[in-house]
Motif scaffolding. Structure first.
Motif, PDB file in Angstrom:
ATOM      1  N   SER A  51       0.827  -1.201   0.000  1.00  0.00           N
ATOM      2  CA  SER A  51       0.000   0.000   0.000  1.00  0.00           C
ATOM      3  C   SER A  51       0.866   1.258   0.000  1.00  0.00           C
ATOM      4  CB  SER A  51      -0.933   0.012   1.212  1.00  0.00           C
ATOM      5  OG  SER A  51      -1.883  -1.011   1.114  1.00  0.00           O
ATOM      6  N   LEU A  52       1.950   1.235   0.790  1.00  0.00           N
ATOM      7  CA  LEU A  52       2.836   2.387   0.850  1.00  0.00           C
ATOM      8  C   LEU A  52       3.581   2.612  -0.464  1.00  0.00           C
ATOM      9  CD1 LEU A  52       4.316   2.059   4.434  1.00  0.00           C
ATOM     10  CD2 LEU A  52       2.739   3.796   3.595  1.00  0.00           C
ATOM     11  N   ILE A  53       3.798   1.572  -1.220  1.00  0.00           N
ATOM     12  CA  ILE A  53       4.445   1.705  -2.531  1.00  0.00           C
ATOM     13  C   ILE A  53       3.414   2.035  -3.613  1.00  0.00           C
ATOM     14  CG2 ILE A  53       5.631   0.418  -4.356  1.00  0.00           C
ATOM     15  CD1 ILE A  53       7.078  -1.120  -2.122  1.00  0.00           C
ATOM     16  N   GLY A  54       2.266   1.398  -3.559  1.00  0.00           N
ATOM     17  CA  GLY A  54       1.276   1.521  -4.626  1.00  0.00           C
ATOM     18  C   GLY A  54       0.607   2.878  -4.738  1.00  0.00           C
ATOM     19  N   TRP A  55       0.177   3.440  -3.614  1.00  0.00           N
ATOM     20  CA  TRP A  55      -0.531   4.719  -3.676  1.00  0.00           C
ATOM     21  C   TRP A  55       0.339   5.854  -4.185  1.00  0.00           C
ATOM     22  CZ3 TRP A  55      -5.386   4.958  -4.293  1.00  0.00           C
ATOM     23  CH2 TRP A  55      -6.235   4.014  -3.716  1.00  0.00           C
ATOM     24  N   PRO A  56       1.564   6.048  -3.687  1.00  0.00           N
ATOM     25  CA  PRO A  56       2.397   7.108  -4.288  1.00  0.00           C
ATOM     26  C   PRO A  56       2.717   6.845  -5.762  1.00  0.00           C
ATOM     27  CG  PRO A  56       3.276   6.473  -2.164  1.00  0.00           C
ATOM     28  CD  PRO A  56       2.195   5.493  -2.498  1.00  0.00           C
ATOM     29  N   LEU A  57       2.901   5.577  -6.123  1.00  0.00           N
ATOM     30  CA  LEU A  57       3.148   5.232  -7.518  1.00  0.00           C
ATOM     31  C   LEU A  57       1.973   5.674  -8.389  1.00  0.00           C
ATOM     32  CD1 LEU A  57       4.995   3.476  -9.503  1.00  0.00           C
ATOM     33  CD2 LEU A  57       3.293   1.703  -9.094  1.00  0.00           C
ATOM     34  N   TRP A  58       0.773   5.377  -7.948  1.00  0.00           N
ATOM     35  CA  TRP A  58      -0.397   5.794  -8.711  1.00  0.00           C
ATOM     36  C   TRP A  58      -0.486   7.320  -8.756  1.00  0.00           C
ATOM     37  CZ3 TRP A  58      -4.825   8.643  -7.691  1.00  0.00           C
ATOM     38  CH2 TRP A  58      -5.776   8.618  -8.696  1.00  0.00           C
ATOM     39  N   TRP A  59      -0.264   7.973  -7.654  1.00  0.00           N
ATOM     40  CA  TRP A  59      -0.394   9.428  -7.601  1.00  0.00           C
ATOM     41  C   TRP A  59       0.615  10.125  -8.522  1.00  0.00           C
ATOM     42  CZ3 TRP A  59      -3.982  12.626  -6.085  1.00  0.00           C
ATOM     43  CH2 TRP A  59      -3.672  13.965  -5.942  1.00  0.00           C
ATOM     44  N   TRP A  60       1.875   9.675  -8.475  1.00  0.00           N
ATOM     45  CA  TRP A  60       2.919  10.330  -9.255  1.00  0.00           C
ATOM     46  C   TRP A  60       2.808  10.070 -10.756  1.00  0.00           C
ATOM     47  CZ3 TRP A  60       6.760   8.402  -5.147  1.00  0.00           C
ATOM     48  CH2 TRP A  60       6.820   9.326  -4.105  1.00  0.00           C
ATOM     49  N   GLY A 103      -5.668  -0.107 -13.622  1.00  0.00           N
ATOM     50  CA  GLY A 103      -5.059  -1.330 -13.102  1.00  0.00           C
ATOM     51  C   GLY A 103      -4.309  -1.093 -11.812  1.00  0.00           C
ATOM     52  N   VAL A 104      -3.486  -0.052 -11.767  1.00  0.00           N
ATOM     53  CA  VAL A 104      -2.740   0.255 -10.540  1.00  0.00           C
ATOM     54  C   VAL A 104      -3.696   0.671  -9.430  1.00  0.00           C
ATOM     55  CG1 VAL A 104      -1.017   1.797  -9.523  1.00  0.00           C
ATOM     56  CG2 VAL A 104      -0.627   0.836 -11.789  1.00  0.00           C
ATOM     57  N   LEU A 105      -4.718   1.439  -9.779  1.00  0.00           N
ATOM     58  CA  LEU A 105      -5.719   1.849  -8.791  1.00  0.00           C
ATOM     59  C   LEU A 105      -6.458   0.642  -8.221  1.00  0.00           C
ATOM     60  CD1 LEU A 105      -6.984   4.332  -7.447  1.00  0.00           C
ATOM     61  CD2 LEU A 105      -8.663   4.346  -9.290  1.00  0.00           C
ATOM     62  N   PHE A 106      -6.786  -0.315  -9.070  1.00  0.00           N
ATOM     63  CA  PHE A 106      -7.458  -1.535  -8.614  1.00  0.00           C
ATOM     64  C   PHE A 106      -6.595  -2.285  -7.600  1.00  0.00           C
ATOM     65  CE2 PHE A 106      -7.949  -6.147  -9.163  1.00  0.00           C
ATOM     66  CZ  PHE A 106      -9.266  -6.291  -8.755  1.00  0.00           C
ATOM     67  N   PHE A 107      -5.309  -2.439  -7.899  1.00  0.00           N
ATOM     68  CA  PHE A 107      -4.429  -3.139  -6.972  1.00  0.00           C
ATOM     69  C   PHE A 107      -4.235  -2.366  -5.674  1.00  0.00           C
ATOM     70  CE2 PHE A 107      -3.123  -5.480 -10.799  1.00  0.00           C
ATOM     71  CZ  PHE A 107      -3.341  -6.765 -10.317  1.00  0.00           C
ATOM     72  N   CYS A 108      -4.149  -1.052  -5.756  1.00  0.00           N
ATOM     73  CA  CYS A 108      -3.999  -0.248  -4.536  1.00  0.00           C
ATOM     74  C   CYS A 108      -5.226  -0.376  -3.637  1.00  0.00           C
ATOM     75  CB  CYS A 108      -3.764   1.211  -4.893  1.00  0.00           C
ATOM     76  SG  CYS A 108      -2.170   1.540  -5.622  1.00  0.00           S
ATOM     77  N   VAL A 109      -6.399  -0.333  -4.239  1.00  0.00           N
ATOM     78  CA  VAL A 109      -7.632  -0.487  -3.463  1.00  0.00           C
ATOM     79  C   VAL A 109      -7.711  -1.895  -2.864  1.00  0.00           C
ATOM     80  CG1 VAL A 109     -10.153  -0.588  -3.648  1.00  0.00           C
ATOM     81  CG2 VAL A 109      -8.902   1.304  -4.673  1.00  0.00           C
ATOM     82  N   ALA A 110      -7.293  -2.903  -3.617  1.00  0.00           N
ATOM     83  CA  ALA A 110      -7.320  -4.277  -3.112  1.00  0.00           C
ATOM     84  C   ALA A 110      -6.349  -4.451  -1.942  1.00  0.00           C
ATOM     85  CB  ALA A 110      -6.972  -5.256  -4.229  1.00  0.00           C
ATOM     86  N   PHE A 111      -5.115  -3.942  -2.074  1.00  0.00           N
ATOM     87  CA  PHE A 111      -4.146  -4.047  -0.985  1.00  0.00           C
ATOM     88  C   PHE A 111      -4.639  -3.317   0.254  1.00  0.00           C
ATOM     89  CE2 PHE A 111      -0.686  -4.143  -4.446  1.00  0.00           C
ATOM     90  CZ  PHE A 111      -0.788  -5.517  -4.556  1.00  0.00           C
ATOM     91  N   SER A 112      -5.105  -2.108   0.074  1.00  0.00           N
ATOM     92  CA  SER A 112      -5.551  -1.302   1.208  1.00  0.00           C
ATOM     93  C   SER A 112      -6.818  -1.880   1.837  1.00  0.00           C
ATOM     94  CB  SER A 112      -5.791   0.140   0.786  1.00  0.00           C
ATOM     95  OG  SER A 112      -4.599   0.704   0.322  1.00  0.00           O
ATOM     96  N   GLY A 113      -7.710  -2.390   1.009  1.00  0.00           N
ATOM     97  CA  GLY A 113      -8.932  -3.002   1.533  1.00  0.00           C
ATOM     98  C   GLY A 113      -8.653  -4.241   2.353  1.00  0.00           C
ATOM     99  N   LEU A 114      -7.774  -5.098   1.855  1.00  0.00           N
ATOM    100  CA  LEU A 114      -7.428  -6.302   2.608  1.00  0.00           C
ATOM    101  C   LEU A 114      -6.676  -5.954   3.882  1.00  0.00           C
ATOM    102  CD1 LEU A 114      -7.641  -9.343   2.707  1.00  0.00           C
ATOM    103  CD2 LEU A 114      -5.576  -9.482   1.311  1.00  0.00           C
TER     104      LEU A 114
END
Length: 82
Positions: free
Chosen positions: A29-38, A51-62
Motif C-alpha cells: 500500500s505504501l508503494i502503490g498509492w504514491p506510484l499511482w499518484w505520481w 489497473g494500478v488503482l485496482f491493486f492499490c484499493v485491493a491491498f488497502s482493503g485487505l
C-alpha cells in the motif's frame, strides 16, 4: 507463507492474526498509492491507471480487513479487571 497461522488455517481464520501478511500489505500500500499518484493521477481513465488503482484499493482493503479483525480479537481477548 511460513507463519503458523498461514500453514494450518483457512483464509477467514488468518485475518488479523498473520503479521507477515499485514506487513506485506502495508508495504504494498505504501508503494502503490504514491506510484499511482505520481504517474497516473493526471490521466485516471487509462488502462494502466485503472489497473494500478485496482491493486492499490485491493491491498488497502485487505489491510483494512486485517486490522479490523486484529482489533476485534484484541477487544475480545481482553479481560475486564475486577
Amino acid at each position: 507463507m511460513s507463519c503458523h497461522q498461514c500453514d494450518e488455517s483457512i483464509f477467514i481464520q488468518k485475518l488479523g492474526r498473520c503479521y507477515r501478511c499485514m506487513a506485506q500489505l502495508s508495504l504494498l500500500s505504501l508503494i502503490g498509492w504514491p506510484l499511482w499518484w505520481w504517474f497516473f493521477a493526471e490521466q485516471p481513465k487509462t488502462v494502466e491507471s485503472i489497473g494500478v488503482l485496482f491493486f492499490c484499493v485491493a491491498f488497502s482493503g485487505l489491510l483494512f480487513v486485517h486490522l479490523l479483525f486484529w482489533w476485534y480479537y484484541r477487544i475480545k481477548n481482553s479481560k475486564p479487571s475486577a
